[in-house]
Design a protein around this motif. Structure first.
Motif, PDB file in Angstrom:
ATOM      1  N   SER A 170      18.755 -31.805   3.854  1.00 45.66           N
ATOM      2  CA  SER A 170      18.255 -33.216   3.760  1.00 45.66           C
ATOM      3  C   SER A 170      18.380 -34.138   5.049  1.00 45.66           C
ATOM      4  O   SER A 170      19.563 -34.402   5.450  1.00 45.66           O
ATOM      5  CB  SER A 170      18.743 -33.824   2.502  1.00 45.66           C
ATOM      6  OG  SER A 170      18.344 -35.502   2.563  1.00 45.66           O
ATOM      7  N   TYR A 171      17.461 -34.303   5.572  1.00 47.56           N
ATOM      8  CA  TYR A 171      17.671 -34.901   6.933  1.00 47.56           C
ATOM      9  C   TYR A 171      18.235 -36.416   6.728  1.00 47.56           C
ATOM     10  O   TYR A 171      19.229 -36.732   7.468  1.00 47.56           O
ATOM     11  CB  TYR A 171      16.314 -35.325   7.822  1.00 47.56           C
ATOM     12  CG  TYR A 171      16.645 -35.999   9.096  1.00 47.56           C
ATOM     13  CD1 TYR A 171      17.233 -35.022  10.230  1.00 47.56           C
ATOM     14  CD2 TYR A 171      16.039 -37.097   9.353  1.00 47.56           C
ATOM     15  CE1 TYR A 171      17.389 -35.778  11.382  1.00 47.56           C
ATOM     16  CE2 TYR A 171      16.109 -37.749  10.650  1.00 47.56           C
ATOM     17  CZ  TYR A 171      16.902 -36.926  11.622  1.00 47.56           C
ATOM     18  OH  TYR A 171      17.141 -37.807  12.779  1.00 47.56           O
ATOM     19  N   PRO A 172      17.789 -37.164   5.795  1.00 53.83           N
ATOM     20  CA  PRO A 172      18.571 -38.588   5.799  1.00 53.83           C
ATOM     21  C   PRO A 172      20.214 -38.315   5.390  1.00 53.83           C
ATOM     22  O   PRO A 172      21.054 -39.017   5.643  1.00 53.83           O
ATOM     23  CB  PRO A 172      17.871 -39.100   4.365  1.00 53.83           C
ATOM     24  CG  PRO A 172      16.442 -38.485   4.485  1.00 53.83           C
ATOM     25  CD  PRO A 172      16.611 -37.126   4.877  1.00 53.83           C
ATOM     26  N   GLY A 173      20.461 -37.140   4.355  1.00 53.58           N
ATOM     27  CA  GLY A 173      21.842 -36.796   4.129  1.00 53.58           C
ATOM     28  C   GLY A 173      22.356 -36.411   5.517  1.00 53.58           C
ATOM     29  O   GLY A 173      23.608 -36.694   5.650  1.00 53.58           O
ATOM     30  N   TYR A 174      21.882 -35.736   6.467  1.00 56.02           N
ATOM     31  CA  TYR A 174      22.420 -35.479   7.846  1.00 56.02           C
ATOM     32  C   TYR A 174      22.640 -36.740   8.435  1.00 56.02           C
ATOM     33  O   TYR A 174      23.761 -36.888   9.009  1.00 56.02           O
ATOM     34  CB  TYR A 174      21.424 -34.664   8.653  1.00 56.02           C
ATOM     35  CG  TYR A 174      21.946 -33.965   9.994  1.00 56.02           C
ATOM     36  CD1 TYR A 174      22.927 -32.813   9.934  1.00 56.02           C
ATOM     37  CD2 TYR A 174      21.514 -34.661  10.857  1.00 56.02           C
ATOM     38  CE1 TYR A 174      23.228 -32.414  11.229  1.00 56.02           C
ATOM     39  CE2 TYR A 174      21.771 -33.994  12.173  1.00 56.02           C
ATOM     40  CZ  TYR A 174      22.767 -33.092  12.187  1.00 56.02           C
ATOM     41  OH  TYR A 174      23.268 -32.631  13.599  1.00 56.02           O
ATOM     42  N   VAL A 175      21.856 -37.597   8.627  1.00 47.32           N
ATOM     43  CA  VAL A 175      22.146 -38.949   9.348  1.00 47.32           C
ATOM     44  C   VAL A 175      23.319 -39.446   8.732  1.00 47.32           C
ATOM     45  O   VAL A 175      23.958 -40.290   9.301  1.00 47.32           O
ATOM     46  CB  VAL A 175      20.782 -39.823   9.251  1.00 47.32           C
ATOM     47  CG1 VAL A 175      21.074 -41.154   9.834  1.00 47.32           C
ATOM     48  CG2 VAL A 175      19.647 -39.007   9.931  1.00 47.32           C
ATOM     49  N   ARG A 176      23.248 -39.619   7.400  1.00 44.28           N
ATOM     50  CA  ARG A 176      24.567 -40.462   6.575  1.00 44.28           C
ATOM     51  C   ARG A 176      25.653 -39.659   6.934  1.00 44.28           C
ATOM     52  O   ARG A 176      26.911 -40.287   7.260  1.00 44.28           O
ATOM     53  CB  ARG A 176      24.233 -40.296   5.110  1.00 44.28           C
ATOM     54  CG  ARG A 176      23.248 -41.482   4.744  1.00 44.28           C
ATOM     55  CD  ARG A 176      23.475 -41.635   3.340  1.00 44.28           C
ATOM     56  NE  ARG A 176      22.881 -40.362   2.321  1.00 44.28           N
ATOM     57  CZ  ARG A 176      21.712 -40.069   2.121  1.00 44.28           C
ATOM     58  NH1 ARG A 176      20.509 -40.886   2.463  1.00 44.28           N
ATOM     59  NH2 ARG A 176      21.606 -39.093   1.398  1.00 44.28           N
ATOM     60  N   MET A 177      25.755 -38.411   7.408  1.00 44.58           N
ATOM     61  CA  MET A 177      26.796 -37.630   7.372  1.00 44.58           C
ATOM     62  C   MET A 177      27.349 -37.990   8.855  1.00 44.58           C
ATOM     63  O   MET A 177      28.827 -38.210   9.166  1.00 44.58           O
ATOM     64  CB  MET A 177      26.779 -36.142   7.161  1.00 44.58           C
ATOM     65  CG  MET A 177      27.918 -35.306   7.467  1.00 44.58           C
ATOM     66  SD  MET A 177      28.128 -34.599   9.254  1.00 44.58           S
ATOM     67  CE  MET A 177      26.694 -34.051   9.685  1.00 44.58           C
ATOM     68  N   ILE A 178      26.521 -38.164   9.819  1.00 42.51           N
ATOM     69  CA  ILE A 178      26.758 -38.505  11.071  1.00 42.51           C
ATOM     70  C   ILE A 178      27.426 -40.061  11.137  1.00 42.51           C
ATOM     71  O   ILE A 178      28.272 -40.100  11.835  1.00 42.51           O
ATOM     72  CB  ILE A 178      25.477 -38.417  12.087  1.00 42.51           C
ATOM     73  CG1 ILE A 178      25.140 -36.898  12.287  1.00 42.51           C
ATOM     74  CG2 ILE A 178      25.831 -38.990  13.520  1.00 42.51           C
ATOM     75  CD1 ILE A 178      23.863 -36.816  13.160  1.00 42.51           C
ATOM     76  N   GLU A 179      26.709 -40.705  10.450  1.00 40.81           N
ATOM     77  CA  GLU A 179      27.375 -42.256  10.484  1.00 40.81           C
ATOM     78  C   GLU A 179      28.731 -42.230   9.746  1.00 40.81           C
ATOM     79  O   GLU A 179      29.353 -42.845  10.199  1.00 40.81           O
ATOM     80  CB  GLU A 179      26.297 -43.043   9.580  1.00 40.81           C
ATOM     81  CG  GLU A 179      25.083 -43.250  10.213  1.00 40.81           C
ATOM     82  CD  GLU A 179      24.149 -44.019   9.186  1.00 40.81           C
ATOM     83  OE1 GLU A 179      23.323 -44.887   9.690  1.00 40.81           O
ATOM     84  OE2 GLU A 179      23.984 -44.051   7.963  1.00 40.81           O
ATOM     85  N   ALA A 180      29.119 -41.351   8.872  1.00 37.01           N
ATOM     86  CA  ALA A 180      30.446 -41.344   8.250  1.00 37.01           C
ATOM     87  C   ALA A 180      31.392 -40.695   9.052  1.00 37.01           C
ATOM     88  O   ALA A 180      32.425 -41.048   9.119  1.00 37.01           O
ATOM     89  CB  ALA A 180      30.300 -40.693   6.740  1.00 37.01           C
ATOM     90  N   ASN A 181      30.878 -39.812   9.849  1.00 44.70           N
ATOM     91  CA  ASN A 181      31.851 -39.225  10.734  1.00 44.70           C
ATOM     92  C   ASN A 181      31.535 -39.600  12.436  1.00 44.70           C
ATOM     93  O   ASN A 181      31.847 -38.688  13.202  1.00 44.70           O
ATOM     94  CB  ASN A 181      31.723 -37.600  10.555  1.00 44.70           C
ATOM     95  CG  ASN A 181      32.033 -37.056   9.347  1.00 44.70           C
ATOM     96  OD1 ASN A 181      33.011 -37.329   9.069  1.00 44.70           O
ATOM     97  ND2 ASN A 181      31.101 -36.844   8.602  1.00 44.70           N
ATOM     98  N   LEU A 182      30.986 -40.876  12.530  1.00 42.07           N
ATOM     99  CA  LEU A 182      30.619 -41.306  13.867  1.00 42.07           C
ATOM    100  C   LEU A 182      32.013 -41.035  14.905  1.00 42.07           C
ATOM    101  O   LEU A 182      31.733 -40.815  16.005  1.00 42.07           O
ATOM    102  CB  LEU A 182      30.209 -42.555  13.806  1.00 42.07           C
ATOM    103  CG  LEU A 182      29.528 -43.197  15.127  1.00 42.07           C
ATOM    104  CD1 LEU A 182      28.392 -41.958  15.749  1.00 42.07           C
ATOM    105  CD2 LEU A 182      28.926 -44.502  15.074  1.00 42.07           C
ATOM    106  N   SER A 183      33.236 -41.491  14.338  1.00 41.80           N
ATOM    107  CA  SER A 183      34.310 -41.478  15.348  1.00 41.80           C
ATOM    108  C   SER A 183      34.618 -40.113  15.786  1.00 41.80           C
ATOM    109  O   SER A 183      34.904 -39.835  16.924  1.00 41.80           O
ATOM    110  CB  SER A 183      35.657 -41.863  14.610  1.00 41.80           C
ATOM    111  OG  SER A 183      35.726 -41.051  13.524  1.00 41.80           O
TER     112      SER A 183
END
Length: 89
Positions: free
Chosen positions: A65-78
């Motif tokens: 899921s691309y939206p899930g991938y983007v959310r994972m990046i946001e959650a792990n942005l640091s």
């Protein structure tokens, strides 16, 4: 140099603050399914550094899921910012 058709490649840009941009380059197969994603962080004038890569998204049995991938990046942005700053040293 490889020239991609518009149907084979897509670029998504996200402003992540402090003058930095997160860029996802999505490559697609002939059927239009996502094949791989390269994630970069950088600034227009200073260039970009690769901080993530995923491939095989079009393999049989892969659920992605691309939206899930983007959310994972946001959650792990640091984590991604840390990889960026380590790459530019």
């Amino acid at each position: 140099m490889i020239k991609y058709k518009a149907s084979e490649r897509k670029v998504d840009l996200y402003d992540i603050g402090d003058g930095l941009t997160l860029m996802n380059i999505i490559l697609k197969n002939q059927d239009g399914q996502m094949r791989s994603i390269d994630t970069y962080i950088g600034a227009d004038r200073n260039g970009f550094s690769c901080v993530g890569h995923t491939e095989g998204l079009d393999e049989p049995g892969v659920i992605f899921s691309y939206p899930g991938y983007v959310r994972m990046i946001e959650a792990n942005l640091s984590y991604y910012l840390n990889a960026f700053f380590n790459n530019i040293k």
